[in-house]
Scaffold this motif. Structure first.
Motif, PDB file in Angstrom:
ATOM      1  N   TYR A 157       0.838  -1.189   0.000  1.00  0.00           N
ATOM      2  CA  TYR A 157       0.000   0.000   0.000  1.00  0.00           C
ATOM      3  C   TYR A 157       0.877   1.244   0.000  1.00  0.00           C
ATOM      4  CZ  TYR A 157      -3.861  -3.019   1.508  1.00  0.00           C
ATOM      5  OH  TYR A 157      -4.817  -4.005   1.596  1.00  0.00           O
ATOM      6  N   ARG A 158       0.278   2.315  -0.455  1.00  0.00           N
ATOM      7  CA  ARG A 158       0.909   3.631  -0.397  1.00  0.00           C
ATOM      8  C   ARG A 158      -0.052   4.562   0.322  1.00  0.00           C
ATOM      9  NH1 ARG A 158       3.297   6.858  -5.707  1.00  0.00           N
ATOM     10  NH2 ARG A 158       4.099   8.663  -4.557  1.00  0.00           N
ATOM     11  N   GLN A 159       0.506   5.401   1.172  1.00  0.00           N
ATOM     12  CA  GLN A 159      -0.335   6.315   1.937  1.00  0.00           C
ATOM     13  C   GLN A 159       0.255   7.713   1.886  1.00  0.00           C
ATOM     14  OE1 GLN A 159      -0.576   5.633   6.206  1.00  0.00           O
ATOM     15  NE2 GLN A 159      -2.698   6.335   6.247  1.00  0.00           N
ATOM     16  N   PHE A 160      -0.516   8.647   1.365  1.00  0.00           N
ATOM     17  CA  PHE A 160      -0.108  10.043   1.354  1.00  0.00           C
ATOM     18  C   PHE A 160      -0.533  10.674   2.677  1.00  0.00           C
ATOM     19  CE2 PHE A 160       1.644  10.365  -2.755  1.00  0.00           C
ATOM     20  CZ  PHE A 160       0.928   9.516  -3.576  1.00  0.00           C
ATOM     21  N   PRO A 161       0.117  11.771   3.055  1.00  0.00           N
ATOM     22  CA  PRO A 161      -0.189  12.419   4.344  1.00  0.00           C
ATOM     23  C   PRO A 161      -1.676  12.679   4.527  1.00  0.00           C
ATOM     24  CG  PRO A 161       1.759  13.391   3.376  1.00  0.00           C
ATOM     25  CD  PRO A 161       1.203  12.463   2.347  1.00  0.00           C
ATOM     26  N   LYS A 162      -2.161  12.295   5.673  1.00  0.00           N
ATOM     27  CA  LYS A 162      -3.551  12.520   6.058  1.00  0.00           C
ATOM     28  C   LYS A 162      -4.545  11.879   5.085  1.00  0.00           C
ATOM     29  CE  LYS A 162      -2.360  16.881   8.314  1.00  0.00           C
ATOM     30  NZ  LYS A 162      -2.187  16.230   9.628  1.00  0.00           N
TER      31      LYS A 162
END
Lengths: 116, 114
Positions: free
Chosen positions: A36-41
């Motif tokens: 997975y990839r998660q961008f800020p907030k």
């Protein structure tokens, strides 16, 4: 039980270089792992499904030549970000499950990638 | 494809107050549902899961959730909030095909006021 280890936790690399992130299932075998990839907030975006001994399955819009996934053993999957650019900076998280959906997925602690 | 909707990107409660985080799913068949918690710069920790057994599911840290098919909901509750509960909470639903992928909601940040 069901521990997933992810390494490194943080990495800073120069633009144009490649970075490898490891995801290990420590006390179980995982034929399938997820990246997975998660961008800020923001929420987690599934990038690809890593299958032991075969090619990964990428989600629509994810460049498979940029995000190389290798799942050579039942306990290790790697994600290599090739020719990294600043826009690849993000939080990458892997997950796996010892026995499918009934158990629920265990997540690694994540890797913060910063490309400068 | 499955999807989940989390109402409220931020929820603020006082310490000791009831916590209610909302999650609605879209599925034509009863799915598997999960709640995860994420602390800053960390991975996700499973709080609880619904896998078609009891509709009231108890999890760790005093959290519980009730699966309501008629409302397509799986809201997360805790009777009394603690300062350490402040975190990001994600509801997730499984794809019911062979991929078993998890689809996440947008997340709800829980703030706990002293």
């Amino acid at each position: 039980g069901a521990v997933v280890s992810q390494h490194p936790s943080r990495v800073i690399c120069k633009s144009g270089t490649s970075v490898k992130i490891e995801c290990r299932s420590l006390d179980f075998q995982a034929t399938t792992m997820f990246w997975y990839r998660q961008f800020p907030k923001q929420s987690l975006m599934l990038m690809a499904t890593s299958n032991e001994g075969s090619k990964a399955t990428y989600e629509q819009g994810v460049e498979k030549d940029k995000f190389l996934i290798n799942h050579a053993s039942l306990t290790l999957s790697t994600l290599t970000v090739t020719s990294a650019h600043p826009e690849d900076s993000s939080f990458y998280i892997c997950s796996a499950s010892p026995s499918g959906l009934n158990y629920g997925y265990t997540f690694g602690s994540g890797t913060r990638l910063t490309v400068v | 494809a499955q999807s989940v909707t989390q109402l409220g990107s931020h929820v603020s409660v006082s310490e000791g107050a009831l916590v209610l985080l909302r999650c609605n799913y879209s599925s034509s068949v009863p799915p598997y549902l999960f709640w995860y918690v994420q602390y800053p710069n960390q991975g996700l920790q499973l709080l609880l899961k619904y896998t078609s057994a009891a509709t009231l599911v108890k999890g760790i840290n005093g959290f519980e959730a009730e699966f309501k098919k008629s409302e397509t909901s799986f809201h997360l509750t805790k009777p009394s909030a603690h300062m350490s509960d402040a975190a990001e909470y994600f509801c997730a639903v499984s794809e019911m095909d062979s991929s078993y992928k998890l689809i996440f909601g947008s997340g709800t940040r829980l703030l706990v006021r002293p």
